[in-house]
Design an enzyme around this catalytic site. Structure first.
Site, PDB file in Angstrom:
ATOM      1  CD1 TRP A 181      -2.770   1.685   0.649  1.00 53.00           C
ATOM      2  CD2 TRP A 181      -1.297   2.460   2.153  1.00 53.00           C
ATOM      3  NE1 TRP A 181      -3.139   2.968   0.979  1.00 53.00           N
ATOM      4  CE2 TRP A 181      -2.260   3.480   1.900  1.00 53.00           C
ATOM      5  CE3 TRP A 181      -0.274   2.727   3.065  1.00 53.00           C
ATOM      6  CZ2 TRP A 181      -2.230   4.711   2.528  1.00 53.00           C
ATOM      7  CZ3 TRP A 181      -0.237   3.966   3.693  1.00 53.00           C
ATOM      8  CH2 TRP A 181      -1.211   4.941   3.426  1.00 53.00           C
ATOM      9  CD  GLU A 222      -4.548  -1.748   2.315  1.00 59.24           C
ATOM     10  OE1 GLU A 222      -5.347  -1.326   3.167  1.00 59.24           O
ATOM     11  OE2 GLU A 222      -3.399  -2.160   2.599  1.00 59.24           O
ATOM     12  CE  LYS A 224      -6.396   5.768   3.563  1.00 57.85           C
ATOM     13  NZ  LYS A 224      -5.404   5.917   4.619  1.00 57.85           N
ATOM     14  CG  ASP A 255      -8.524  -1.192   4.993  1.00 53.49           C
ATOM     15  OD1 ASP A 255      -9.567  -0.650   5.394  1.00 53.49           O
ATOM     16  OD2 ASP A 255      -7.492  -1.258   5.670  1.00 53.49           O
ATOM     17  CG  HIS A 258      -8.293   1.734   2.465  1.00 54.78           C
ATOM     18  ND1 HIS A 258      -7.025   1.328   2.120  1.00 54.78           N
ATOM     19  CD2 HIS A 258      -8.194   2.179   3.740  1.00 54.78           C
ATOM     20  CE1 HIS A 258      -6.203   1.494   3.145  1.00 54.78           C
ATOM     21  NE2 HIS A 258      -6.903   2.008   4.146  1.00 54.78           N
ATOM     22  CG  HIS A 282      -5.740  -5.122   5.583  1.00 56.45           C
ATOM     23  ND1 HIS A 282      -4.733  -4.184   5.476  1.00 56.45           N
ATOM     24  CD2 HIS A 282      -5.118  -6.324   5.604  1.00 56.45           C
ATOM     25  CE1 HIS A 282      -3.560  -4.795   5.430  1.00 56.45           C
ATOM     26  NE2 HIS A 282      -3.765  -6.095   5.505  1.00 56.45           N
ATOM     27  CG  ASP A 290      -8.740   4.299   6.351  1.00 55.82           C
ATOM     28  OD1 ASP A 290      -9.138   3.308   6.974  1.00 55.82           O
ATOM     29  OD2 ASP A 290      -7.566   4.450   5.980  1.00 55.82           O
ATOM     30  CG  ASP A 292      -7.428   2.269  10.119  1.00 57.16           C
ATOM     31  OD1 ASP A 292      -7.791   1.210   9.586  1.00 57.16           O
ATOM     32  OD2 ASP A 292      -6.763   3.118   9.515  1.00 57.16           O
ATOM     33  CG  ASP A 322      -4.973  -2.097   8.774  1.00 59.81           C
ATOM     34  OD1 ASP A 322      -4.431  -1.503   9.723  1.00 59.81           O
ATOM     35  OD2 ASP A 322      -4.835  -1.737   7.584  1.00 59.81           O
TER      36      ASP A 322
END
Length: 413
Positions: A181, A222, A224, A255, A258, A282, A290, A292, A322
């Site tokens: 990424w 990955e 985003k 993810d 993302h 993820h 995003d 997390d 993640d």
């Protein structure tokens, strides 16, 4: 009769065998990210997190060195049931004997302590090049930079990471997922979107020229949608990463933080499974963006798990967590998030999927709705408690986390 035995009978009424569900869940590995334990700082001098991402919070007892991080991981692992892998970022290389950290020159020996740690615990290892929090991230660009020296630095870094991923797979005897990424992007509208992506493509092609065991090392890419300071444009968009992965026979990684807020990864899984042998996830929890957050047992996490199970794809999807929350106890964050991924998988395994699919095919949406709603109040929690009991894992982990925290207060002064 125990509560589990009663639950077993109730699920049998729906046509679900809880014993099979519990056995299947015990075979599914979840790759646990190391970076929750130290707020994504690492050990190579990167310092504060940067590159379009951010950790917030100031909870005490952050792990400050490899020994502390390994001890915290051990505690978390002792409270998480099932099969586990450890997911490392390259910034967690361990440099000794006065070595100067240099990401462009890392070697397997810089991760030997992690290999020993994993082998002693029967864990597989996954890996990620670290293309953020570093002086060579120039103007928010790495592999797509117009500066040849910047591109060369990060190409060399990723090539070394591929060698390390191959080493991990050979040493542990388990497949290694190596995920790339990049934070590359721009704060405002670019004059040229094509050239950075062309440079990224060419850099990836050079990275992949490194020989590696494609049967044991799965390179993933990955995407985003945006990052902090990269709001207008990201080089590694979903369209780019999916197209590149398909053209180079790689594994796409999704993810669920993302994408645009109205996009759902759960809706993407079935499409990708038709075109890729494997996919990787993820699993996180975005909060408007995003951000997390620690994974919860929420609708989207359950829907992701249901899509995988419905497609009979548990052996085709690499599952990893993640997230990084520095506002709460970090061991608890690990345990809570990973357990919720496992809960979602169990919830999916306890669905009478064939019956549900038949109702859909028969266009009986009335019966389908009634059955889906009835399943929501089935005694799922009792089956989960049985799983913890069989895995010899305590249901109440907060008590153990608090006791462990007392030791951390001494360790961290």
């Amino acid at each position: 009769m125990t509560r589990y035995e009663e639950a077993k009978q109730i699920y049998a009424h729906f046509g679900v065998d809880t014993q099979k569900a519990l056995a299947r869940l015990s075979e599914v590995p979840v790759s646990i990210h190391c970076w929750q334990g130290d707020d994504v700082i690492g050990f190579d001098g990167g310092g504060a997190l940067s590159g379009g991402i951010q950790t917030t919070g100031d909870y005490p007892y952050r792990a400050r060195n490899p020994e502390e991080l390994m001890a915290d991981l051990d505690k978390a692992f002792s409270l998480i049931p099932g099969k586990k892998k450890l997911n490392l970022h390259a910034s967690y290389a361990i440099f000794e004997n006065g070595e100067t950290p240099d990401r462009s020159r890392i070697e397997p020996r810089h991760f030997q302590k992690w290999v020993d740690f994993a082998k002693a615990r029967g864990l597989g290892l996954d890996f990620n090049p670290t293309l953020f929090s570093h002086p060579m991230v120039k103007d928010n660009l790495t592999l797509s930079s117009p500066d040849k020296a910047v591109r060369r630095y990060w190409i060399d870094h990723c090539k070394h990471c591929l060698v390390i991923a191959d080493y991990f797979a050979r040493q542990t005897g388990m497949p290694c997922v190596m995920n790339i990424w990049i934070p590359d992007g721009m704060k405002d509208y670019p004059a040229d979107r094509l050239a950075p992506r062309r440079r990224f493509l060419e850099a990836l092609d050079e990275i992949l020229s490194v020989p590696y065991d494609k049967a044991q090392v799965y390179v993933t890419l990955e995407s985003k949608v945006f990052g902090i300071g990269l709001e207008a444009y990201t080089v590694g968009s979903a369209e780019f990463t999916l197209s590149y992965a398909a053209s180079r026979h790689l594994t796409p990684l999704l993810d669920n933080g993302h994408y645009h807020p109205t996009e759902l990864v759960s809706d993407k899984i079935s499409s990708l499974l038709l075109f890729y042998d494997r996919i990787a996830l993820h699993i996180t929890r975005p909060m408007r963006w995003d951000s997390d957050h620690v994974v919860l047992f929420d609708d989207e996490t359950r829907e992701i798990a249901k899509e995988i199970v419905r497609a009979d794809a548990l052996d085709r999807v690499f599952l990893a967590t993640d997230y990084f929350d520095a506002s709460i106890n970090r061991v608890s964050a690990w345990v809570t998030g990973v357990r919720n991924v496992q809960k979602a998988l169990l919830y999916a395994l306890l669905q009478p999927n064939e019956t549900l699919q038949n109702l859909q095919d028969a266009n009986d949406w009335t019966a389908l709705m009634v059955l889906q709603e009835a399943l929501k109040t089935a005694p799922f929690g009792d089956v989960w408690q049985e799983y913890l009991h069989r895995q010899r894992i305590p249901a109440d982990y907060l008590t153990e986390v608090r006791a462990y925290e007392q030791g951390l207060s001494i360790r961290n002064g």
